[in-house]
Design a protein around this motif. Structure first.
Motif, PDB file in Angstrom:
ATOM      1  N   GLY A  86       0.782  -1.230   0.000  1.00  0.00           N
ATOM      2  CA  GLY A  86       0.000   0.000   0.000  1.00  0.00           C
ATOM      3  C   GLY A  86       0.809   1.273   0.000  1.00  0.00           C
ATOM      4  O   GLY A  86       0.258   2.369  -0.133  1.00  0.00           O
TER       5      GLY A  86
ATOM      6  N   HIS B  19     -13.021   3.566  -2.445  1.00  0.00           N
ATOM      7  CA  HIS B  19     -12.421   4.316  -3.548  1.00  0.00           C
ATOM      8  C   HIS B  19     -13.332   4.298  -4.773  1.00  0.00           C
ATOM      9  O   HIS B  19     -13.581   3.237  -5.344  1.00  0.00           O
ATOM     10  CB  HIS B  19     -11.087   3.698  -3.959  1.00  0.00           C
TER      11      HIS B  19
ATOM     12  N   SER C   9      -4.618  -2.745  -0.518  1.00  0.00           N
ATOM     13  CA  SER C   9      -3.983  -1.702   0.287  1.00  0.00           C
ATOM     14  C   SER C   9      -3.743  -0.430  -0.516  1.00  0.00           C
ATOM     15  O   SER C   9      -3.355   0.603   0.030  1.00  0.00           O
ATOM     16  CB  SER C   9      -2.662  -2.230   0.851  1.00  0.00           C
ATOM     17  N   HIS C  10      -3.977  -0.486  -1.807  1.00  0.00           N
ATOM     18  CA  HIS C  10      -3.916   0.691  -2.680  1.00  0.00           C
ATOM     19  C   HIS C  10      -4.847   0.422  -3.851  1.00  0.00           C
ATOM     20  O   HIS C  10      -4.880  -0.687  -4.375  1.00  0.00           O
ATOM     21  CB  HIS C  10      -2.482   0.933  -3.177  1.00  0.00           C
ATOM     22  N   HIS C  11      -5.601   1.433  -4.242  1.00  0.00           N
ATOM     23  CA  HIS C  11      -6.572   1.240  -5.330  1.00  0.00           C
ATOM     24  C   HIS C  11      -6.079   1.907  -6.608  1.00  0.00           C
ATOM     25  O   HIS C  11      -5.937   3.136  -6.647  1.00  0.00           O
ATOM     26  CB  HIS C  11      -7.921   1.866  -4.966  1.00  0.00           C
TER      27      HIS C  11
ATOM     28  N   MET D  92      -9.194  -6.309   1.527  1.00  0.00           N
ATOM     29  CA  MET D  92      -9.274  -5.013   0.837  1.00  0.00           C
ATOM     30  C   MET D  92      -7.887  -4.687   0.302  1.00  0.00           C
ATOM     31  O   MET D  92      -6.901  -4.845   1.029  1.00  0.00           O
ATOM     32  CB  MET D  92      -9.718  -3.901   1.802  1.00  0.00           C
TER      33      MET D  92
ATOM     34  N   LEU E 118     -13.848  -2.595   8.744  1.00  0.00           N
ATOM     35  CA  LEU E 118     -12.719  -1.707   8.429  1.00  0.00           C
ATOM     36  C   LEU E 118     -11.488  -1.981   9.290  1.00  0.00           C
ATOM     37  O   LEU E 118     -10.368  -1.933   8.804  1.00  0.00           O
ATOM     38  CB  LEU E 118     -13.114  -0.233   8.568  1.00  0.00           C
TER      39      LEU E 118
ATOM     40  N   PHE F 102      -7.715   3.701   8.854  1.00  0.00           N
ATOM     41  CA  PHE F 102      -9.158   3.850   9.082  1.00  0.00           C
ATOM     42  C   PHE F 102      -9.477   4.175  10.539  1.00  0.00           C
ATOM     43  O   PHE F 102     -10.607   4.010  10.981  1.00  0.00           O
ATOM     44  CB  PHE F 102      -9.889   2.569   8.670  1.00  0.00           C
TER      45      PHE F 102
ATOM     46  N   PRO G 259     -19.804  -4.994   2.047  1.00  0.00           N
ATOM     47  CA  PRO G 259     -19.535  -5.269   3.460  1.00  0.00           C
ATOM     48  C   PRO G 259     -18.030  -5.369   3.759  1.00  0.00           C
ATOM     49  O   PRO G 259     -17.294  -6.062   3.055  1.00  0.00           O
ATOM     50  CB  PRO G 259     -20.236  -6.617   3.691  1.00  0.00           C
ATOM     51  N   HIS G 260     -17.608  -4.660   4.770  1.00  0.00           N
ATOM     52  CA  HIS G 260     -16.224  -4.676   5.233  1.00  0.00           C
ATOM     53  C   HIS G 260     -16.213  -4.487   6.745  1.00  0.00           C
ATOM     54  O   HIS G 260     -17.094  -3.828   7.299  1.00  0.00           O
ATOM     55  CB  HIS G 260     -15.415  -3.519   4.612  1.00  0.00           C
TER      56      HIS G 260
ATOM     57  N   THR H 164     -18.974   1.097   3.673  1.00  0.00           N
ATOM     58  CA  THR H 164     -19.810  -0.091   3.455  1.00  0.00           C
ATOM     59  C   THR H 164     -21.193   0.224   2.876  1.00  0.00           C
ATOM     60  O   THR H 164     -21.698  -0.516   2.031  1.00  0.00           O
ATOM     61  CB  THR H 164     -20.039  -0.855   4.781  1.00  0.00           C
TER      62      THR H 164
ATOM     63  N   PHE I 112      -7.195  -4.447   6.653  1.00  0.00           N
ATOM     64  CA  PHE I 112      -5.769  -4.572   6.331  1.00  0.00           C
ATOM     65  C   PHE I 112      -5.036  -5.519   7.280  1.00  0.00           C
ATOM     66  O   PHE I 112      -3.806  -5.485   7.383  1.00  0.00           O
ATOM     67  CB  PHE I 112      -5.089  -3.201   6.359  1.00  0.00           C
TER      68      PHE I 112
END
Lengths: 503, 503
Positions: A371, B414, A412-414, A410, A477, B481, A474-475, B372, A481
């Motif tokens: 990330g 994102h 770590s970088h989009h 998820m 947060l 986060f 759904p996550h 979410t 990571f």
């Protein structure tokens, strides 16, 4: 040599690389040819780096993409770079970027020219490799076009590197079209991979040419990495997918124009097509590797369009010795055209790009290790993924001997959001995400792409995220990571006995 | 009424909404007109919802964008939706999406038609609002075009809602162009906002028309939310930025074609232009609100192109009573054209879109509350941001009475990556990110956009991330986060005395 400068007024501009490098001044913005290892500056940027060893000489360097011949390493090592864009692959430069010593703009390769056109960047000096300078000062490009057209147009001063290792017969392999200024733009009228809309040379203002340097250094040869088990598996899944799409009537045996990122997966996929039933294939891509020329030679591929070629020494020789044959089968374009959103969407391209990691919803990280740390750059993957007919991302399911899962809760970088990702493939299998909502995507990805070692835990994360948090995506947060944190702490993403996920 | 059906063979197809709704079958994919509140189905989808009250009748519903008249609420409440795309704004539907009861595909609005064309979706029944049916079965659209062209072309059966509240004089306000099939596509030859390349009607196969339903229900009026201190501040910063760009020679007094998302910020920005020195403005957007018509009336704006109009009752009446005047100043297009990457990049658009949250590197979350839960959808923001000349994102710096900072260490979802975000504006100020690398972007955003209450902690996060982790995009993943987690735990992102960041 001088016969390569048809505009004889310019003969007086011939000098050594060292002499030409005196043109550079501290703080300048330099634009250079070079897209991957094709058609890069071989001697002038090196001379710039050499000057920077002993004096304060820092520039912003804009190229097509990465450079060969360790030029980026020399520049970075000698402190010659303030800022670098839009792409790189060099170990030394990478270290300097990640240490914060060199500012790096990671950019969609199709957009750099736009940023020159809209005034974000003004080029002071352009360094362009050419095969020949014609009577009117126009130049014949070599093995890439990259951003040369817009860099040269924006530059106050131009240094040309005439590469005598490139046969002048290369003239005709390029289609040079300059995107017009805003306000007077018309369509980029390419309607097939082999449409030519421009000239075979780059028009220059000869009065800007301040120096001409001769050399005969060929492009650094591309690495040919043979397919391993993972890449062969990925290639097989993709070929099967194509066959199923033909069966379903959504593709024909000609498929659609192909785009492949560079590297061993791309070579494996294209290699897989060589022994398939597909035929009359075409490419609309950014870089051509050996596999493209092999497909052309075997009669499977009719035509390939790109901005650059980066091939092995053997393939390089084959192409240079048969330019008349390949000129009818290959075209090199400015990257504003090879990576143009307009053309990509119009042609309906199958884009195949590599990811570092994907997540359960299909977001993709192409660039940032853990990330934070830049690997190479987003390159053209975004130009193609956003506008593709089918956007495919590939990765081995695990890395570092299994200590890293390439599919994570998820990313770590989009770099690419779920909107732009249709298909994810690992050696485990293929997830077809078209027409699916996020919760459906997660199940498809986990079931098909994740390595068995990580499957259960990832499904557990998804199920708990649905149950405990819910939502469209759904996550949890505070756990999103946790695999990355675990990797940092223990050297592996693998769950340690009795360890909680949060730990 | 029947004089609105010029193809007299179709008179026999006139029926009530309830009768027409018998055409729907469980499991079907339904395509419907409607883009925001403009030109939506007023009665047939409601009749579908009514049927679903008492029988198993679930469909996939594809529209242009959101619908008015609480139609999405009725459908969701009665369990009539399996899947919904590409956008929505309805409270009841949103609840069902976030509970996992309705699968929602959040989609770039310019791409839905592509997904119909490439076979991802096949429409069983289309429901289209029209003003009139002509002799050859062609239809005159109403206040939006949306995805009507491709929905009608793909559909096996078509239900038309003839809205007699719309004057037939609206004919001529639309420019109907169908993106061609892959393989035979040519350029979409729009070179200015007012270029017309198509027909003033949608061509239909009359044999597909199974039902015609009359009604005289106008579009639900758009909310006019007056500018508050934050939106007025944002508008002021943007106008000042434009003035500075003109000064710097990068823009002229005509600016570039404007695109504005809907809502109060867009209205405030366009309102701000009314009292500026800019002139001969044009729009190339997706939805027109009151502010556009006000700019046209005041002589500041010459022309506006979009796919839909969503205006107040007063403005609606003004337009409908002066169609001959506005037909020369306004055009409504299919959203595949209003949101076409090709046209957007060619025209060089200034895109102004709203974000839920941004992060220190300029990534944008437009859609997901706490990462979410879906708010509305990405809409057309990605179509414009990716291809804009200047891509601007706006947000108030805080929300919920200051308990939420809209600028966070890392966005929890994102939608737009840093590559596609040039400018971020809050009421605090404007961050110009053009030509900056991530570490430079962070300083520019923190210094200019963050609310004072959160500034110090955010700068501390960035500085610690640089020092402790480094990289191209420094982050401390286990803290990234932490503000969101704190919000969940304490109801506020504000740091509690003696609390550590990780807490």
């Amino acid at each position: 040599m001088l016969e390569r400068i048809k505009l004889t007024d310019l003969h007086s501009k011939v000098m050594t690389a060292e002499e030409s490098a005196k043109i550079f001044e501290n703080g300048m913005t330099v634009g250079s040819s070079g897209f991957t290892r094709g058609g890069d500056s071989k001697v002038v940027l090196k001379a710039l780096a050499e000057r920077a060893k002993t004096e304060e000489l820092k520039v912003t360097l804009i190229t097509g993409a990465s450079l060969g011949h360790d030029t980026d390493a020399a520049l970075a090592e000698n402190g010659a770079l303030t800022k670098r864009l839009p792409f790189q692959v060099d170990t030394t430069l990478r270290k300097n970027i990640n240490a914060g010593n060199v500012l790096f703009i990671d950019q969609h390769l199709g957009e750099t020219a736009e940023h020159i056109l809209n005034g974000q960047f003004k080029i002071d000096v352009a360094v362009i490799e050419v095969a020949e300078i014609l009577e009117d000062g126009s130049v014949v490009p070599t093995t890439s076009v990259g951003n040369n057209v817009d860099i040269a147009a924006s530059a106050d001063k131009i240094i040309l590197e005439v590469n005598t290792a490139i046969p002048t017969a290369i003239r005709g392999m390029h289609d040079i079209y300059k995107v017009e200024d805003y306000g007077s733009r018309t369509a980029i009228n390419i309607t097939a991979c082999d449409t030519k809309i421009g000239s075979d040379v780059i028009k220059l203002d000869p009065s800007k040419i301040e120096a001409i340097v001769f050399h005969d250094i060929t492009d650094m040869a591309g690495d040919i990495v043979p397919a391993d088990e993972a890449t062969a598996g990925i290639a097989k899944h993709i070929v099967t997918f194509f066959e199923n799409e033909v069966e379903a009537g959504r593709l024909t045996k000609e498929l659609m124009p192909l785009q492949c990122g560079i590297g061993k997966v791309a070579n494996a996929v294209l290699g897989g097509l060589e022994h398939s039933n597909f035929e009359n294939l075409v490419m609309y891509s950014e870089v051509l590797q050996d596999s493209t020329f092999d497909l052309i030679d075997s009669g499977k591929m009719d035509f390939a369009s790109a901005s650059s070629m980066t091939v092995s020494q053997e393939c390089y020789n084959r192409v240079m010795n048969n330019l008349d044959f390949y000129k009818d089968k290959v075209v090199l374009r400015p990257q504003a055209i090879s990576n143009s959103c307009e053309v990509i969407r119009r042609l309906g391209i199958i884009g195949i790009n590599t990811s570092l990691e994907c997540d359960i919803y299909g977001n993709v990280n192409s660039t940032h290790v853990t990330g934070t740390h830049m690997m190479n750059g987003i390159g053209g993957s975004g130009d193609f993924a956003r506008n593709a007919y089918i956007s495919i991302f590939v990765t081995a399911s695990i890395a570092k001997g299994g200590n890293i899962s390439s599919i994570v809760p998820m990313v770590s970088h989009h770099d690419h959001t779920e909107h732009d990702v249709d298909i994810i493939v690992t050696e485990q299998g293929l997830a077809d995400l078209r027409g699916l909502a996020p919760r459906e995507r997660a199940i498809e990805i986990i079931n098909n792409c994740v390595h068995p070692e990580y499957k259960e835990e990832l499904m557990s994360y998804f199920e708990r995220a649905c149950a405990e948090r819910g939502g469209q995506t759904p996550h949890i947060l505070e756990e999103a990571f946790s695999w990355h944190t675990r990797l940092k702490q223990t050297g592996s993403m693998k769950k340690v006995e009795a360890e909680t996920l949060v730990g």
